[in-house]
Write an enzyme that holds these catalytic residues in place. Structure first.
Site, short mmCIF file in Angstrom:
data_model
loop_
_atom_site.label_atom_id
_atom_site.label_comp_id
_atom_site.label_asym_id
_atom_site.label_seq_id
_atom_site.Cartn_x
_atom_site.Cartn_y
_atom_site.Cartn_z
N ASP A 152 -2.29 6.53 -3.42
CA ASP A 152 -1.14 5.90 -2.77
C ASP A 152 -0.50 4.81 -3.63
OD1 ASP A 152 -3.16 4.01 -2.58
OD2 ASP A 152 -2.42 3.22 -0.68
N LYS A 159 -11.37 -0.05 -1.00
CA LYS A 159 -11.46 1.39 -1.15
C LYS A 159 -10.85 1.76 -2.50
CE LYS A 159 -7.47 1.91 1.89
NZ LYS A 159 -7.38 1.13 3.11
N ASP A 194 -0.78 1.63 -4.06
CA ASP A 194 -1.59 0.65 -4.79
C ASP A 194 -2.93 1.22 -5.26
OD1 ASP A 194 -2.49 0.85 -2.16
OD2 ASP A 194 -3.30 -1.17 -2.15
N SER A 217 0.81 -1.22 0.00
CA SER A 217 0.00 0.00 0.00
C SER A 217 0.84 1.27 0.00
CB SER A 217 -0.97 -0.04 1.18
OG SER A 217 -1.84 1.05 1.11
N HIS A 218 0.73 2.03 1.07
CA HIS A 218 1.37 3.35 1.15
C HIS A 218 2.79 3.27 1.72
CE1 HIS A 218 -0.74 2.03 4.67
NE2 HIS A 218 0.08 2.74 5.40
N ASP A 266 -5.56 2.66 -3.74
CA ASP A 266 -6.85 2.60 -3.04
C ASP A 266 -7.11 3.81 -2.14
OD1 ASP A 266 -4.99 1.83 -1.17
OD2 ASP A 266 -6.03 0.00 -0.54
N ARG A 267 -6.06 4.57 -1.83
CA ARG A 267 -6.28 5.75 -0.98
C ARG A 267 -6.43 7.01 -1.83
NH1 ARG A 267 -2.60 5.41 4.44
NH2 ARG A 267 -3.35 3.36 5.05
C1 G1P Z 1 -3.89 1.57 8.12
C2 G1P Z 1 -5.08 2.48 8.28
C3 G1P Z 1 -6.35 1.72 8.01
C4 G1P Z 1 -6.27 1.07 6.63
C5 G1P Z 1 -5.01 0.26 6.50
C6 G1P Z 1 -4.83 -0.29 5.10
O1 G1P Z 1 -3.96 0.53 9.05
O2 G1P Z 1 -5.12 3.05 9.56
O3 G1P Z 1 -7.44 2.57 8.12
O4 G1P Z 1 -7.39 0.26 6.40
O5 G1P Z 1 -3.88 1.04 6.81
O6 G1P Z 1 -4.73 0.73 4.15
P1 G1P Z 1 -3.17 0.54 10.45
O7 G1P Z 1 -1.72 0.74 10.11
O8 G1P Z 1 -3.68 1.72 11.21
O9 G1P Z 1 -3.49 -0.77 11.09
ZN ZN Z 2 -3.24 1.40 -0.33
#
Ligand code: G1P
Ligand code: ZN
Length: 590
Positions: free
Chosen positions: A324, A423, A326, A159-160, A328-329
């Protein structure tokens, strides 16, 4: 024995793995699967199918969104293979079925894709739909799983989190509805990973050429390399009024979309520039790179700094957005105004009647527990049900499948709807563009009008990253003890109306998820939440979330951190954060 195998029970699979492989596997498959599904029919025996002995790794428990570790961790002998086999051992009878496969293009994506293709063939999938160059954004993978009624999908992404040889990699499984696997499946995957003894893979086969759409045969399994953007773009055109957005752009509306050198570059160029007519160059940092060009592909004001600087300058375009690693954000920014993700969910809900896909029917709305209650205010006024779930998109899947909610959101820059089960960053951008095209107002005016109608939920999240894990756990357990006695007490000028460790009972399948965050609410509607991140890869990340509700029109434009100051101070003294972690400042404020 054959009947047991037909049930595909864990016991029979174990038996096969231990005693019958590799010699008898062909004979058993011949008996079990109709010839049109049997992957090796009309073929010579797959001489390259190899069963490799392995031993478990004890750290393969999926977190908030799959298994995430450093690349070097994934490159340990059999580490990836063990987890992939544990997935296959946990998802039921997929023989002859279709798997979707793709990732965000980060470092190690392509190598992992080739391994998984060979394992999918060896394990009996009939077909794999793989994105061109091994790419699918997370929402696009969800689209493809649903559209082609695949059995499920494997998405490679952290992801991010940053990418590169010294950074993060990740893998997660999505079920046939396109949703991240629910906890009962991720728990089973973990359980299998702890007892794994062998995995299956095709050996001595060349890597598949993923550079363009084409179809291949891998020992009887079909591999279809797909255009990674087309199906996603088509769905977006079905949901939104592309003509209205086109005329917005042709009338001079300006946009800057920061793809952060991550997966959404090609999607954003195709949809925003090619199809909707945004000016060439509206998408910045649009070339995906395996290390995101050394950046941190998290769309917030800290990491998307190029966009942030532009949007708060004199040359700001009408609308800014980022996505982000991937895809989704999303982050939404107007000319000199940042829209919090919590507000964005509320504003999308309040304006859903302007969007073709949502104007006739809106089921309820759902938000994760730490997300602000802005959407609740809208839902209340519109007579919609509003659900509060634990953090993580996987908790929305059941609600969407049961038609209980249409729109969902998380404070962590995640917004989406029941069009898929992830998302969706670009979807949120298009939703905003569609609203702007219909309302013909600026982002700032839309937000101001919203606050005047519903009040403003001042909101901020403070992250303390890479904290020593023991200290973080100690902080949480002390808080867990404290919250049991807080209710009714006075803290500063605030009175506690409830305090607990959030426990969620899924309204659809009644499954229970405990310890989802310390949750303290005050009688004036303000709240604070403490939880540990489930996606980090080094040490622990403590997240503290703050929210207050303001209804006085004259108080709508305070500085957020000042408006939340009392809550921030209270949270620090209550949690003894500085004493326990040695930290005096958060590492990231959003
Ligand atoms: C974080 C975000 C959460 C999101 C997840 C995946 O998780 O807070 O809302 O669903 O990334 O993108 P966390 O690191 O807080 O467990
Ligand atoms: Zn992501």
């Amino acid at each position: 024995m054959i009947e047991k195998v037909g049930l595909n029970s864990a016991i029979s699979r174990l038996f096969i793995r231990k005693f019958l492989y590799p010699v008898r596997i062909l004979a058993i498959n011949q008996l079990l699967y109709p010839s049109n599904l049997y992957p090796y029919s009309d073929k010579e025996p797959p001489m390259t199918l190899k069963t490799v002995a392995t031993t478990p790794y004890d750290d393969q428990k999926p977190g908030t969104s799959g298994l995430r570790k450093k690349v070097s961790h994934f490159q340990q002998p059999n580490y990836l293979e063990n987890f992939v086999q544990a997935i296959f051992d946990s998802i039921g009878d997929y023989q002859g079925q279709t798997l979707v496969l793709g990732g965000d293009g980060r470092y190690f994506n392509l190598q992992a894709i080739q391994i998984i293709l060979k394992m999918a063939a060896a394990n009996g999938f009939g077909k794999v739909l793989v994105g061109q160059n091994g790419i699918f954004s997370t929402p696009a993978a969800s689209v493809v799983i649903r559209k082609y009624q695949a059995f499920g999908g494997i998405i490679l992404s952290a992801s991010h989190n940053p990418g590169g040889p010294d950074e993060d990699f990740g893998i997660k499984y999505n079920t046939g509805n396109g949703s991240p696997a629910p906890e009962k499946i991720t728990d089973t995957i973990y359980a299998h990973s702890q007892v794994i003894e062998q995995y299956k893979i095709m050996e001595n086969t060349a890597d598949i050429d993923l550079s363009q759409p084409a179809t291949f045969d891998l020992e009887g399994m079909q591999i279809q390399v797909m255009d990674a953007v087309a199906d996603y773009a088509q769905l977006m055109a079905d949901l939104f009024d592309f003509d209205a957005i086109k005329s917005l752009f042709s009338n001079g509306f300006s946009l800057c979309f920061d793809a952060m050198h991550a997966v959404t570059g090609p999607y954003a160029v195709e949809i925003l520039e090619n199809q909707l007519g945004a000016a060439r160059g509206s998408v910045i940092n649009g070339i995906p790179k395996t290390d995101f060009d050394g950046g941190h592909p998290d769309p917030n004001l800290v990491h998307a700094h190029e966009l942030a600087e532009l949007m708060f300058s004199e040359n700001a375009p009408d609308f800014g957005a980022a996505s982000d690693g991937d895809g989704d954000r999303n982050m939404i920014v107007g000319n000199n105004i940042f829209v919090t993700p919590s507000d964005s969910l509320a504003i999308l809900t309040a304006n859903a009647h302007l969007i073709p896909a949502y104007k006739d029917k809106l089921y309820g709305v759902a938000r994760s527990m730490p997300t602000s209650q802005a959407a609740d205010m809208v839902a209340k006024k519109m007579g919609l049900d509003c659900y509060e779930t634990p953090t993580g998109w996987k908790f929305f899947g059941n609600l969407m499948d049961a038609d209980k909610v249409t729109l969902c959101g998380e404070e962590s820059f995640g917004t989406g709807s029941n069009h898929i089960r992830e998302k969706d960053g670009l979807w949120a951008v298009l939703f905003w563009l569609n609203i702007l095209a219909v309302r013909q107002q600026s982002v700032a005016d839309i937000v101001d009008e919203h606050w005047l109608e519903y009040g403003r939920n001042y909101y901020s999240r403070h992250d303390y990253e890479a904290v020593d894990s023991d200290s973080a756990n100690q902080l949480m357990s002390l808080l867990r003890d404290k919250v049991t006695t807080l209710s009714g007490s006075t803290l500063g000028s605030l009175t506690v109306s409830y305090s607990d460790d959030f426990c969620y009972t899924d309204p659809v399948d009644q499954s229970i998820s405990e310890h989802q965050g310390i949750h303290i609410g005050f009688t004036d509607g303000s709240r604070m939440v403490f939880r540990l991140s489930g996606t980090g890869t080094s040490g622990a990340t403590i997240r503290i979330y703050y929210e207050s509700h303001e209804t006085r029109p004259d108080n709508m434009h305070q500085d957020t951190q000042e408006a939340l100051q009392e809550l921030i101070q209270l949270s620090l003294s209550l949690s003894q954060l500085q004493e326990l972690t040695g930290r005096s400042e958060p590492t990231v404020i959003t």
